[in-house]
Design a protein around this motif. Structure first.
Motif, short mmCIF file in Angstrom:
data_model
loop_
_atom_site.label_atom_id
_atom_site.label_comp_id
_atom_site.label_asym_id
_atom_site.label_seq_id
_atom_site.Cartn_x
_atom_site.Cartn_y
_atom_site.Cartn_z
N LEU A 382 5.49 -3.91 17.55
CA LEU A 382 6.87 -4.40 17.53
C LEU A 382 6.95 -5.87 17.95
O LEU A 382 7.77 -6.63 17.43
CB LEU A 382 7.73 -3.55 18.47
CG LEU A 382 7.99 -2.11 18.01
CD1 LEU A 382 8.72 -1.33 19.09
CD2 LEU A 382 8.81 -2.10 16.71
N THR A 383 6.08 -6.26 18.88
CA THR A 383 6.04 -7.68 19.30
C THR A 383 5.65 -8.57 18.13
O THR A 383 6.24 -9.63 17.90
CB THR A 383 5.06 -7.86 20.46
OG1 THR A 383 5.46 -7.03 21.55
CG2 THR A 383 5.03 -9.31 20.92
N ARG A 384 4.65 -8.12 17.35
CA ARG A 384 4.20 -8.90 16.20
C ARG A 384 5.30 -8.99 15.13
O ARG A 384 5.56 -10.06 14.57
CB ARG A 384 2.94 -8.27 15.61
CG ARG A 384 2.44 -8.91 14.32
CD ARG A 384 2.14 -10.39 14.52
NE ARG A 384 1.85 -11.06 13.28
CZ ARG A 384 0.61 -11.37 12.88
NH1 ARG A 384 -0.43 -11.03 13.62
NH2 ARG A 384 0.42 -12.02 11.76
N ILE A 385 5.95 -7.86 14.86
CA ILE A 385 7.01 -7.85 13.85
C ILE A 385 8.17 -8.75 14.27
O ILE A 385 8.69 -9.54 13.47
CB ILE A 385 7.49 -6.40 13.60
CG1 ILE A 385 6.39 -5.58 12.95
CG2 ILE A 385 8.74 -6.39 12.73
CD1 ILE A 385 6.72 -4.11 12.84
N SER A 386 8.58 -8.63 15.54
CA SER A 386 9.68 -9.46 16.03
C SER A 386 9.33 -10.93 15.96
O SER A 386 10.15 -11.77 15.58
CB SER A 386 10.02 -9.08 17.47
OG SER A 386 10.39 -7.72 17.57
N ASN A 387 8.11 -11.27 16.32
CA ASN A 387 7.68 -12.67 16.28
C ASN A 387 7.69 -13.21 14.85
O ASN A 387 8.14 -14.34 14.60
CB ASN A 387 6.28 -12.80 16.88
CG ASN A 387 5.77 -14.22 16.89
OD1 ASN A 387 6.21 -15.05 17.68
ND2 ASN A 387 4.83 -14.52 16.00
N ASP A 388 7.21 -12.40 13.89
CA ASP A 388 7.20 -12.85 12.50
C ASP A 388 8.61 -13.02 11.96
O ASP A 388 8.90 -14.00 11.24
CB ASP A 388 6.42 -11.84 11.64
CG ASP A 388 4.93 -11.88 11.93
OD1 ASP A 388 4.48 -12.83 12.61
OD2 ASP A 388 4.21 -10.95 11.50
N LEU A 389 9.50 -12.07 12.27
CA LEU A 389 10.88 -12.17 11.79
C LEU A 389 11.57 -13.41 12.35
O LEU A 389 12.25 -14.15 11.62
CB LEU A 389 11.65 -10.91 12.18
CG LEU A 389 11.26 -9.61 11.46
CD1 LEU A 389 12.03 -8.44 12.03
CD2 LEU A 389 11.53 -9.73 9.96
N GLY A 391 10.10 -16.10 13.41
CA GLY A 391 9.46 -17.29 12.84
C GLY A 391 10.00 -17.62 11.46
O GLY A 391 10.26 -18.80 11.14
N TYR A 392 10.19 -16.58 10.61
CA TYR A 392 10.74 -16.83 9.27
C TYR A 392 12.19 -17.31 9.35
O TYR A 392 12.62 -18.18 8.57
CB TYR A 392 10.67 -15.55 8.44
CG TYR A 392 9.28 -15.26 7.92
CD1 TYR A 392 8.62 -16.16 7.09
CD2 TYR A 392 8.61 -14.08 8.26
CE1 TYR A 392 7.35 -15.91 6.61
CE2 TYR A 392 7.34 -13.81 7.79
CZ TYR A 392 6.71 -14.73 6.97
OH TYR A 392 5.46 -14.47 6.51
N LEU A 393 12.98 -16.76 10.30
CA LEU A 393 14.36 -17.20 10.46
C LEU A 393 14.43 -18.65 10.91
O LEU A 393 15.26 -19.43 10.42
CB LEU A 393 15.08 -16.31 11.47
CG LEU A 393 15.38 -14.87 11.02
CD1 LEU A 393 15.91 -14.04 12.18
CD2 LEU A 393 16.40 -14.86 9.87
N ASP A 394 13.55 -19.04 11.83
CA ASP A 394 13.52 -20.43 12.28
C ASP A 394 13.12 -21.38 11.16
O ASP A 394 13.51 -22.56 11.16
CB ASP A 394 12.55 -20.59 13.46
CG ASP A 394 13.06 -19.90 14.71
OD1 ASP A 394 14.27 -19.63 14.78
OD2 ASP A 394 12.23 -19.59 15.60
N SER A 395 12.34 -20.86 10.19
CA SER A 395 11.90 -21.69 9.07
C SER A 395 12.92 -21.74 7.94
O SER A 395 12.67 -22.37 6.90
CB SER A 395 10.55 -21.20 8.54
OG SER A 395 9.57 -21.21 9.56
N GLY A 396 14.03 -21.04 8.10
CA GLY A 396 15.09 -21.08 7.10
C GLY A 396 14.97 -20.01 6.03
O GLY A 396 15.72 -20.04 5.04
#
Length: 438
Positions: A382-389, A391-396
Motif C-alpha cells: 500500500l505504501t508503494r501504491i500510494s507513493n506512485d499515485l 507521484g503521478y498526481l504531482d506530475s500532472g
C-alpha cells in the motif's frame, strides 16, 4: 538408504511354539521400529509358528502387526500338510519405502506419546468479551486475592473480605454488561437492531447449518459444494499454453539438500501447533529431542527420494463462516480451512526455505511482488501504491488504480502451467521438480 558403510542388516528371532504371541510381537517391534525407519527395504521371513488361514486370534494379531509396519505377506498358497500357510515372507508393501517408513514412524510416535504424554481434555473459560475491561480485571484479581487469604487463614475477617470482594465483582460485572448492551442497541440503526439483538443473545454463534440429518451427511454436502465450486471456477477460466517468450534461466535447482538436526529442531519449533485432530502432533514438540534422529533420517530419505509421501497429504477441512452476520444455512457463506499434518508442514518448510533461498539469490521474485517476500507485507504494498499515485498526481497525470480480488485464487491455479514456469523460467529441474510435482 542404509547408514554409510552398512549395506544390509540381518536379525534372527525365534518364537517357541505355543508361546504368547503378544509378547513375541512386542519383542520384535523393538528393533523393527528402528529398522523400518533406517532402511528402505525390509524383509521378514521364516517359520514363526503362526498358521494363516485358520482365523485364530494369533493370525489376526500377526496380520495386524504386518499392516501397522506397512509389510505385505507374499506367500498365499498352503505350505503345511494341514492346508494352512506356515511359511512367511513379508516385505515392504506396494507403497514406496518412504511411505512405509512414514506410516511406521507415525504409528510408533503415537504409541509412545500416548504412554508418555497422554491426551487430556481440559476445559477453560475465555473472557473474550468487549465489556471485560481493566477495571473488571482488577476487581477479579482482588476477589481471587481475598479468596486465597480466606483459604489460608480460615478467619472470619478474611471470609468477610472475600464475600464483599465477590459481591463487588459481580455487581460491577452486571453494570459493565448492561452498559455495553445499552450502548450497542442505541447506536445501531433500526434495520440492524434485530441482528444486533440476536448477536447479543448468542444466536449468531451457530457456525454450521442445521438442515442436515447427520454430521456425515453435512460433511458430504460441504465436500460436494466446495468441489463443484472450484470445478465451475476452473472451467470458466480459459486455458493457456506456456508463453514462449521466457528466456532460459541462468541458474538451476536440480535437487533439494538434506538438513542437519539443528536445522530440523529449528523448523519443528517454528511450525504452528495447528494440526489434524487425530494426529499425535503437536505433542511431538514436547518430546522432539527424543525423536529427532529418526525424524531426521525420514526427512532426508524423503528429500533424496524426490517424492512427497502420500500419508502426509492428509488434511482436516473445517468450513468457517465468513462473517457472523451471514446466513449459516447458505453454503456460499463458508470458506474451507484445511489443517494439515504437523510433520507435513515441517517437511514443507524444509523444501520451502531452500526454494525461497534459491529464488532470492537468483533474483527470480517479481520486482513489485509483496506476497511471500521477506520484509514485505500488505503495508509495504500500500505504501508503494500510494507513493506512485501521489507521484503521478504531482506530475500532472490522472492515474487509474484497478484492484482485482480473485475468488478461490489458489484453487484455480493451473498446476501444469505452474510446473512449466518452474522448469522453463525459474530453472527448477530434475529431482527438485519431481518433488514439487508430487
Amino acid at each position: 538408504m542404509p547408514p554409510p558403510g552398512l549395506a544390509r542388516r540381518g536379525q534372527l528371532q525365534y518364537r517357541v511354539p505355543g508361546s504368547n504371541i503378544t509378547v513375541f510381537l512386542d519383542t520384535i517391534s523393538v528393533f523393527m521400529e528402528d529398522i523400518i525407519v533406517l532402511y528402505e527395504k525390509v524383509i521378514v521371513l521364516g517359520d514363526i509358528n503362526i498358521h494363516l488361514g485358520t482365523g485364530a486370534p494369533s493370525e489376526r494379531l500377526w496380520l495386524s502387526w504386518l499392516e501397522e509396519h506397512c509389510l505385505e505377506q507374499f506367500v498365499n498358497v498352503p505350505t503345511h500338510t494341514a492346508g494352512n500357510i506356515l511359511d512367511h515372507v513379508a516385505a515392504t508393501s506396494s507403497l514406496t519405502a518412504v511411505d512405509s517408513a512414514w506410516s511406521a514412524f507415525l504409528f510408533v510416535i503415537e504409541k509412545a506419546l500416548d504412554q508418555v504424554i497422554p491426551k487430556r481434555t481440559k476445559w477453560f473459560t475465555s473472557h473474550n468479551c468487549p465489556y471485560f475491561d481493566d477495571e473488571l480485571k482488577f476487581q477479579k484479581r482482588q476477589k481471587r486475592k481475598c479468596e486465597r487469604a480466606f483459604r489460608k487463614t480460615k478467619s472470619s475477617d478474611s471470609l468477610l473480605s472475600f464475600t464483599l470482594a465477590t459481591d463487588e465483582y459481580y455487581r460491577l460485572l452486571l453494570v459493565k454488561k448492561g452498559e455495553y448492551i445499552s450502548s450497542t442497541i442505541s447506536s445501531t440503526c433500526k434495520k440492524l437492531k434485530s441482528k444486533a439483538l440476536a448477536s447479543l443473545l448468542g444466536e449468531n454463534h451457530r457456525c454450521l447449518p442445521k438442515t442436515h440429518g447427520s454430521a456425515k451427511e453435512l460433511a458430504n454436502c460441504f465436500n460436494s459444494f466446495f468441489l463443484a465450486k472450484v470445478k465451475k471456477l476452473v472451467e470458466s477460466i480459459p486455458t493457456s499454453d506456456f508463453p514462449t517468450y521466457f528466456l532460459s534461466p541462468t541458474s538451476q535447482l536440480d535437487s533439494f539438500m538434506t538438513i542437519s538436526s539443528e536445522t530440523l529442531l529449528h523448523y519443528v519449533n517454528q511450525v504452528s501447533n495447528s494440526s489434524c485432530p487425530k494426529e499425535p502432533m503437536p505433542r511431538f514438540k514436547t518430546a522432539s529431542l527424543h525423536f529427532c534422529d529418526s525424524l531426521l533420517s525420514l526427512i532426508n530419505m524423503t528429500v533424496r527420494s524426490a517424492r512427497f509421501p502420500e500419508i502426509l497429504k492428509i488434511g482436516f477441512v473445517v468450513p468457517l463462516i465468513k462473517k457472523p452476520s451471514l446466513d449459516p444455512e447458505n453454503l456460499n457463506n463458508y470458506r474451507p480451512v484445511t489443517n494439515l499434518l504437523f510433520l507435513s508442514k515441517v517437511l514443507e518448510l524444509v523444501l520451502f526455505e531452500q526454494l525461497k533461498t534459491y529464488l532470492e539469490v537468483n533474483s527470480f521474485y517479481g520486482k513489485f511482488q509483496s506476497a511471500y517476500c521477506r520484509r514485505h507485507s500488505t503495508e509495504t504494498a500500500l505504501t508503494r501504491i500510494s507513493n506512485d499515485l501521489l507521484g503521478y498526481l504531482d506530475s500532472g497525470f490522472s492515474p487509474l488504480y484497478v484492484g482485482l480480488d480473485l475468488s478461490a485464487a489458489f484453487d484455480s491455479i493451473d498446476h501444469h502451467l505452474l510446473l512449466r514456469v518452474l522448469e522453463m523460467r525459474l530453472g527448477v529441474r530434475s529431482d527438485a521438480l519431481k518433488m514439487l510435482e508430487s
